[in-house]
Design an enzyme around this catalytic site. Sequence first.
Site, PDB file in Angstrom:
ATOM      1  N   GLY A  67      47.912  33.297  24.341  1.00 30.63           N
ATOM      2  CA  GLY A  67      48.080  32.601  23.080  1.00 30.63           C
ATOM      3  C   GLY A  67      47.486  31.206  23.090  1.00 30.63           C
ATOM      4  N   CYS A  96      47.150  26.535  33.233  1.00 29.04           N
ATOM      5  CA  CYS A  96      46.441  27.219  32.152  1.00 29.04           C
ATOM      6  C   CYS A  96      46.968  26.797  30.779  1.00 29.04           C
ATOM      7  CB  CYS A  96      46.502  28.729  32.354  1.00 29.04           C
ATOM      8  SG  CYS A  96      45.274  29.644  31.385  1.00 29.04           S
ATOM      9  N   LEU A  97      47.803  27.578  30.153  1.00 21.54           N
ATOM     10  CA  LEU A  97      48.396  27.196  28.878  1.00 21.54           C
ATOM     11  C   LEU A  97      49.165  25.885  29.027  1.00 21.54           C
ATOM     12  CD1 LEU A  97      48.894  28.167  25.912  1.00 21.54           C
ATOM     13  CD2 LEU A  97      51.027  29.166  26.729  1.00 21.54           C
ATOM     14  N   HIS A 187      43.851  29.584  37.676  1.00 17.95           N
ATOM     15  CA  HIS A 187      45.083  30.199  38.161  1.00 17.95           C
ATOM     16  C   HIS A 187      45.172  30.058  39.676  1.00 17.95           C
ATOM     17  CE1 HIS A 187      46.838  32.634  34.699  1.00 17.95           C
ATOM     18  NE2 HIS A 187      45.867  31.912  34.176  1.00 17.95           N
ATOM     19  N   GLU A 189      47.505  30.894  41.577  1.00 17.87           N
ATOM     20  CA  GLU A 189      48.256  31.987  42.191  1.00 17.87           C
ATOM     21  C   GLU A 189      47.474  33.283  42.289  1.00 17.87           C
ATOM     22  OE1 GLU A 189      48.858  32.885  37.829  1.00 17.87           O
ATOM     23  OE2 GLU A 189      48.417  31.172  39.099  1.00 17.87           O
TER      24      GLU A 189
END
Length: 745
Positions: A67, A96-97, A187, A189
Amino acid sequence: MTLEIPRLLLIDSYDSFTHKSFSLAALCRQAIPNVLITIIKNDDFEIGNLLPYLPYFSAIIVGPGPGSPEVSEDVGVVRDLWKLKDHDLLPIFGVCLGLQSLAIENGAILKRLKAVKHGLMSSVHHRSMDLFDAVGSIRAVRYHSLHVKLKEDGEVEELAWAHDEENGKVVMAIRHKYLPFWAVQYHPESVCTEGGGVQVLRNFWRLAQTWTKKKGRSIMNWNEEVERIMGKFWPYPTAPAPLSTPNDRPAVIVSSLLRPEITVVDACEAFGASNESSRFALLESASQPGRYSILACISSSTLQITYRVGDESVTLTKNDQVSNETLGLQDIWSWLGKFMQSRAVEDGSPQLPFWGGLVGCLSYELGVHSLHIPLCRDSTNMHPDVNFIFVERSIVFDSHTKRVFVQSLRPNDHSWVARTIERLENLPLSSSSASDLAICPNPTITIPNKNRYISNIQQAKEHLYAGDSYELCLTAQTQISIPSSGCKVGSASWQRYKKLRKANPAPHSAYLRLHPTTLLSSSPERFLSYSRPPDSICQLRPIKGTVRKAPYITRSVAEKALIGNPKEVAENLMIVDLIRHDLHGVVGEDVEVKQFCSVEEYETVWQLVSVIEGRLCDRAHSISGAGDQLGWRVLKESLPPGSMTGAPKKRSVEILQQLESQERGIYSGVFGYWCVGGSGDWSVTIRSCFKYDESAGCSGSREEWVIGAGGAITALSDPASEWDEMTTKLQSVLRAFGALSSSAD
């Protein structure tokens, strides 16, 4: 000051490809010694309700998610964290977001990337300071279609960046100049991120401790009331399953013979495969690398268990009598767990994967329901979402040793085992072959509408560009209608299965005639297997990337086409990261990618396969036998298969429901077994067809079969090529009906 037991609050934005940010939590556990982690979703609390509990935490981790940071439903309480007052302030690290939200709350502009980066790796450049102190070169995995342009001379500054040929310079890490806020766009992870993962988290923790000491912030003591509101620390504790006493557990009676010339088909036809009106179950390794095939010996006394999502009871059928058992407050998973716990066995042959237990299939919609996504039931889908038989008698074929094993869970059933061994010893061999089988003429084949399917691909790509998903496994259904009046033996479903296994031999084939569902499968993909406890090993083997064999397709050619293709590797990587999250959620930290994007040879294709394993560490050593809930929980938490949904899973499934506008039913679910010894083996229901039997046999006017097919849609997908891939996947199954599809507009 240094906290002896640090506590993190991880706020999940429905990412980590499923329910919660378990892989990010595992990375935090690796980076911060002895850390305790509480995970909540971004819509679990409004900021006013969350504030009283922030003093109990050392720092906050804001996880990634699908989103836009400009959509309140996508970020929830996260946008309020960047506005905390001094007395509520604590260190925060976003991913990220999380980075995008921090940036736009401080004047940045949100933009779309010209070229979407989903499951793709980039070199990340940094200033070797702050988060990146003593961090060398970074190759990071990116999952984003949006990026931020920072405000000049604003309060947020850039720490790292990437240079894209298509997008130019893209912000990869930021920090607030005055507040204890840091974030990365990539990311850390992901399994393929190199150099920018654990060390960056360690640096964040060092910076957070420095800030905490400077401000004199103290952490309040944890108590039961806080835990009641905020939840338990991850990894979540597992309660021991109740044990039956050894005296209550039946022994497995087993005998074997060596008769290499016996085929699985010969045995099946001797034990009722050709009788369309009876139930039948075969899980077959019809090609390498499969080894064991399992034939269930079913009688009228064999218990069948069926259930549809939304029902208040489980339907039990035995000796032609139907009864219902109310679920009450428990769900179907708990009911099945208790059912198997009461039938646990420990003393079968250790060399055999299956001693007896549940055999059957689980629908795609059962997995959708487990994601807490409402189902709009399709009146055309009448198949049970759970359809099992409890197998007490079985025959297991070992293709490596050529031995055949006969087993029974029934007490004092030695005579049946002896008679079955004798019957197999004297079994006449069939001279028929699948190519000789009669097939009902003139099947009517209705494949999906090409224009509609391509339109759905384009809509799917728009969702990818908007950041709603990274990958969407779009599917469609083909209908086959065959006149069944006066049908001959050669046209029965068993005959079709023989043609299917000949046309497309697969390591995870199956013939399940469990009325009202008949399933024929030639699946190449194992979904999940778990060994017997204690200390079970749980393995998932996602397949993304296929090249069909041909004389000129050598291994090197296949590797170049698959490993050398960024789209194929990205598809596989996204599912690997998804599966790691699923596994971390159940087993805790002990998850390892044993094989990443290796090309494996199968009978008719080359496949790009990854292998992910988790150790079901026996936190409660008293758990044993079929009632071990960990293996079963991995299945529950991993459905529907990520390779059939896309990532992040929950948002992707919601989008696919809108695009496909019909239930998938048996297709995209799983089939396999749950052994009374606690092991299990499940395959993805693809390269398959199924039908609904209103009545057994050929009494209806027509047979109505369904074949599902599709493909993973990414930002790099070409709609015409995706249509061709989907129709190509239909061909091997359609051969079972003596027909091939033709493209339809």
